[in-house]
Every structure is written in C-alpha cells, then in structure tokens.
Design a protein around this motif. Structure first.
Motif, PDB file in Angstrom:
ATOM      1  N   UNK A  26      37.252  44.871 -72.976  1.00 16.95           N
ATOM      2  CA  UNK A  26      36.519  43.992 -72.215  1.00 16.95           C
ATOM      3  C   UNK A  26      37.026  42.431 -72.793  1.00 16.95           C
ATOM      4  N   UNK A  27      38.107  42.388 -73.364  1.00 13.26           N
ATOM      5  CA  UNK A  27      38.774  41.121 -73.739  1.00 13.26           C
ATOM      6  C   UNK A  27      40.031  40.586 -73.493  1.00 13.26           C
ATOM      7  N   UNK A  28      40.362  39.553 -73.215  1.00 13.89           N
ATOM      8  CA  UNK A  28      41.586  38.988 -72.878  1.00 13.89           C
ATOM      9  C   UNK A  28      42.164  38.187 -74.048  1.00 13.89           C
ATOM     10  N   UNK A  29      43.334  38.245 -74.147  1.00 14.42           N
ATOM     11  CA  UNK A  29      44.029  37.391 -75.471  1.00 14.42           C
ATOM     12  C   UNK A  29      44.403  35.894 -75.002  1.00 14.42           C
ATOM     13  N   UNK A  30      43.894  35.043 -75.823  1.00 12.91           N
ATOM     14  CA  UNK A  30      44.099  33.632 -75.477  1.00 12.91           C
ATOM     15  C   UNK A  30      45.058  33.046 -76.234  1.00 12.91           C
ATOM     16  N   UNK A  31      45.211  33.257 -77.492  1.00  8.59           N
ATOM     17  CA  UNK A  31      46.419  32.570 -78.364  1.00  8.59           C
ATOM     18  C   UNK A  31      46.363  33.390 -79.383  1.00  8.59           C
ATOM     19  N   UNK A  32      47.844  33.198 -80.298  1.00  8.37           N
ATOM     20  CA  UNK A  32      47.980  33.867 -81.363  1.00  8.37           C
ATOM     21  C   UNK A  32      47.718  32.994 -82.646  1.00  8.37           C
ATOM     22  N   UNK A  33      47.318  33.426 -83.714  1.00 14.83           N
ATOM     23  CA  UNK A  33      47.392  32.547 -84.923  1.00 14.83           C
ATOM     24  C   UNK A  33      48.922  32.738 -85.323  1.00 14.83           C
ATOM     25  N   UNK A  47      35.904  37.107 -74.253  1.00 18.01           N
ATOM     26  CA  UNK A  47      35.335  38.281 -73.461  1.00 18.01           C
ATOM     27  C   UNK A  47      35.258  38.191 -72.152  1.00 18.01           C
ATOM     28  N   UNK A  48      35.913  39.079 -71.228  1.00 16.94           N
ATOM     29  CA  UNK A  48      35.966  39.135 -69.809  1.00 16.94           C
ATOM     30  C   UNK A  48      34.860  38.935 -69.074  1.00 16.94           C
ATOM     31  N   UNK A  49      33.858  39.637 -69.606  1.00 21.56           N
ATOM     32  CA  UNK A  49      32.471  39.832 -68.804  1.00 21.56           C
ATOM     33  C   UNK A  49      31.613  38.626 -69.402  1.00 21.56           C
ATOM     34  N   UNK A  50      32.030  37.987 -70.221  1.00 16.12           N
ATOM     35  CA  UNK A  50      31.149  36.482 -70.889  1.00 16.12           C
ATOM     36  C   UNK A  50      32.016  35.325 -71.033  1.00 16.12           C
ATOM     37  N   UNK A  51      32.419  34.892 -69.704  1.00 13.60           N
ATOM     38  CA  UNK A  51      33.398  33.511 -70.273  1.00 13.60           C
ATOM     39  C   UNK A  51      32.738  32.589 -70.939  1.00 13.60           C
ATOM     40  N   UNK A  56      36.595  34.991 -80.088  1.00 17.53           N
ATOM     41  CA  UNK A  56      36.405  35.523 -81.290  1.00 17.53           C
ATOM     42  C   UNK A  56      37.871  35.809 -81.848  1.00 17.53           C
ATOM     43  N   UNK A  57      37.967  36.109 -83.165  1.00 19.10           N
ATOM     44  CA  UNK A  57      39.037  36.391 -84.013  1.00 19.10           C
ATOM     45  C   UNK A  57      39.417  37.813 -84.187  1.00 19.10           C
ATOM     46  N   UNK A  58      40.718  38.258 -83.590  1.00 23.74           N
ATOM     47  CA  UNK A  58      40.859  39.840 -83.643  1.00 23.74           C
ATOM     48  C   UNK A  58      42.040  39.830 -84.626  1.00 23.74           C
ATOM     49  N   UNK A 288      50.917  27.696 -68.292  1.00 19.94           N
ATOM     50  CA  UNK A 288      51.028  26.781 -67.105  1.00 19.94           C
ATOM     51  C   UNK A 288      50.068  27.081 -65.848  1.00 19.94           C
ATOM     52  N   UNK A 289      49.306  28.183 -66.071  1.00 20.36           N
ATOM     53  CA  UNK A 289      48.436  28.427 -65.064  1.00 20.36           C
ATOM     54  C   UNK A 289      47.156  28.173 -65.199  1.00 20.36           C
ATOM     55  N   UNK A 290      46.149  28.786 -64.561  1.00 22.11           N
ATOM     56  CA  UNK A 290      44.622  28.613 -64.889  1.00 22.11           C
ATOM     57  C   UNK A 290      44.050  29.763 -65.780  1.00 22.11           C
ATOM     58  N   UNK A 291      44.931  30.969 -65.903  1.00 22.35           N
ATOM     59  CA  UNK A 291      44.347  31.959 -67.050  1.00 22.35           C
ATOM     60  C   UNK A 291      44.671  31.665 -68.384  1.00 22.35           C
ATOM     61  N   UNK A 292      45.993  30.876 -68.604  1.00 22.94           N
ATOM     62  CA  UNK A 292      46.235  30.660 -69.960  1.00 22.94           C
ATOM     63  C   UNK A 292      46.070  31.844 -71.103  1.00 22.94           C
ATOM     64  N   UNK A 293      46.865  32.695 -70.579  1.00 20.72           N
ATOM     65  CA  UNK A 293      46.814  34.126 -71.516  1.00 20.72           C
ATOM     66  C   UNK A 293      48.334  34.488 -71.948  1.00 20.72           C
ATOM     67  N   UNK A 294      48.503  35.094 -72.873  1.00 22.77           N
ATOM     68  CA  UNK A 294      49.829  35.315 -73.485  1.00 22.77           C
ATOM     69  C   UNK A 294      50.400  36.464 -72.900  1.00 22.77           C
ATOM     70  N   UNK A 295      51.967  36.615 -72.661  1.00 20.29           N
ATOM     71  CA  UNK A 295      52.486  37.873 -72.332  1.00 20.29           C
ATOM     72  C   UNK A 295      53.719  37.923 -73.389  1.00 20.29           C
ATOM     73  N   UNK A 296      54.202  38.935 -73.522  1.00 22.06           N
ATOM     74  CA  UNK A 296      55.259  39.031 -74.867  1.00 22.06           C
ATOM     75  C   UNK A 296      56.721  39.260 -73.746  1.00 22.06           C
ATOM     76  N   UNK A 297      57.731  38.811 -74.567  1.00 22.03           N
ATOM     77  CA  UNK A 297      59.010  38.707 -74.085  1.00 22.03           C
ATOM     78  C   UNK A 297      59.989  39.555 -74.974  1.00 22.03           C
TER      79      UNK A 297
END
Length: 297
Positions: A26-33, A47-51, A56-58, A288-297
């Motif tokens: 239910x959660x999407x990653x915004x950024x890393x510490x 939380x995806x279901x409650x923008x 929150x910190x994980x 760069x986009x609207x979602x602003x989520x992390x991907x790994x390379x």
C-alpha cells in the motif's frame, strides 16, 4: 539489484484487536535517507490509498523487506501504543541524513521542486517524533543540492552541503559544513570547481578506513547542460578525477541524466559483497515526472 518498488514480500502488522495496521504494497517509495543507521537503509514512503496522509519513515536490513519505524505515544486512555513515525509533507524531498543523537536532519530545500529553496535544517527525533527547526545558515538558500556526512579536520562527523541551485535555477559551487551548532564555509581549493545541481554524492571508506567525498554528473544549472565529470575531496580541496587519457570516467545513457539525485548506500547485511567487504546499492531518484518515485539502477 532488486528495485525497491518491487517489494515482493507482503508484510503486515495487526493491532491488539487483530486489525491490519499496514500492508507493504500500500506504500510507494518517495526518497531515501542518504546514510545508514543501526545497520539499516532508511526511506520515506507515502500511502498510496491516502495521498493526503503524511509521509512515513521506513527501514530495511537487506533492501528488499521493509518495515515502518515506530515510536511510542500515550493514547487517550493513558496506554502506550506504537504509531508509525511520520514527517511533514514539505520535508519529503529535502535531503535527509542521520546525524546527532538518533535524529533525522532535513537539510536545505527540495531535491524535486525548484521553488523550495531554503538554508535551514529541520530535525526529527527518531524516538519521539519531536520536530525542531534550526536557525537559518549563513549559506545562500538552495535546492537540488547534495548532502553527506563527512568528518572535519578533527575527525568529528559534520553535515556537508555541496552546490545546488538558487531560486532562479542558477548553479552553485560553494561547500559548507555543519558541526551540529555552527555553519562553516569550506574552500574548494580549485577555481575551476564547476557549478552544479541535481548530481550524485557519496562518501567512500577505503580498506584502510580513510574517507573521501565523491561527486559526479548533474547539470550546470536547473534543466541546463549536463555534466559528466567526477570530483573527489580527501580533506585538502577538490580534485578532478579522469582516466589516463584525460577522458571522463562517466559514460552513461540519457536515463541516468534524469536522475536528479543518486544515492550510494553501504551496509554490512545486504546480499552481494565487494572485495573490500562492504555491500553497495546505487539508486537513482528520477524526479523529472509527476510521480517522483525512486528506481534502482
């Protein structure tokens, strides 16, 4: 390397009545510490279901299985109950580091929004969730900058702030460090040290324990020409790192150039080792986009 967005293990926690408190998917990653603590990687999730809910910190010991960080609060009945540690939404894309006494430091402006330029620090206590806003620094307000924890000349860890962009998108090339109380300007030692924002930064520890700051890529100004150089700082000024033929060490496709912040993480409990005995994850933050989520390379 597994993408952090492909968290395949469904995890949940139930309260005393058996109700599910959270489900990982239910959660999407915004950024890393940007550094580890307690031998774990840490992240900021939404939380995806409650923008509208606060981020929150994980945390994770292996980069694949993640769980929220909980603090204990007193409810209306006087009972001690665990709740997820959340942060104000405006801090979600500010560079974040573990520093001080079990605290998260959110430093300067946003890595995602050019209009959010700041020269302040906000601290969040990992045990209580208490927020403290520190006075403005002497440095110019900025965004799109890099932050690392690196020792000063006496061996004491400081927060280092490198480059970034001002409110008009102009690239910066100044360097500052914060010792927990004071801000100190750090001479670059090189008049050719380029202005840059949206770039990668990491602290390397070699097999002898010596530390150095490495930075590379980014742009000369916000949405400006891209850079492919690499620089290293070992306590006495910045050095441009190049191959023997004078060419840059960086060679990559366009998908790397959109990575507005790249985080290089080291921990002792991940799955693939290098000869130095440490473990590495490299993650590119495509904001760069609207979602602003992390991907790994």
């Amino acid at each position: 390397l597994h993408s952090l967005r492909r968290r395949q293990r469904q995890m949940c926690i139930r309260d005393r009545d058996g109700n599910v408190i959270y489900v990982m998917e239910q959660y999407t990653l915004l950024d890393l510490v940007l550094n580890e603590y307690d031998d774990m990687m840490w992240a900021i999730m939404q939380k995806k279901t409650d923008p509208a809910a606060p981020p929150s910190i994980w945390k994770s010991g292996d980069g694949m299985s993640w769980m929220p960080h909980f603090i204990i609060v007193i409810d209306d009945n006087g009972d001690r109950v665990p709740v997820m540690l959340t942060i104000p939404r405006e801090l979600a894309h500010c560079p974040c580091l573990h520093f001080g006494d079990e605290e998260l430091y959110f430093v300067g402006g946003s890595k995602a929004d050019i209009s959010v330029c700041k020269n302040t620090i906000t601290k969040i206590d990992l045990n209580t969730g208490f927020r403290e806003d520190l006075p403005p620094a002497a440095m110019k307000q900025r965004c799109m900058h890099a932050c690392v924890v690196y020792p000063d000349a006496n061996g004491n860890d400081n927060i280092w702030v490198i480059g970034g962009a001002d409110k008009n998108g102009n690239g910066l090339n100044d360097v500052w460090r914060f010792d927990g109380t004071n801000w100190i300007a750090v001479p670059t030692g090189n008049v050719e040290f380029p202005r840059r924002c949206q770039f990668a930064a990491t602290v390397q520890t070699d097999v002898n324990g010596a530390k150095s700051i490495w930075i590379g890529a980014g742009a000369a100004r916000y949405n400006g020409s891209t850079l492919n150089d690499v620089w290293v700082y070992k306590g006495f000024g910045w050095i441009n790192v190049r191959k023997k033929d004078g060419a840059s060490y960086l060679s990559y496709g366009e998908e790397w150039l959109i990575g507005a912040a790249i985080c290089y993480l080291r921990t002792n409990k991940n799955s693939a080792t290098d000869p130095g005995g440490s473990y590495r994850y490299i993650l590119s933050s495509d904001i760069s986009g609207s979602t602003k989520t992390l991907t790994s390379r």
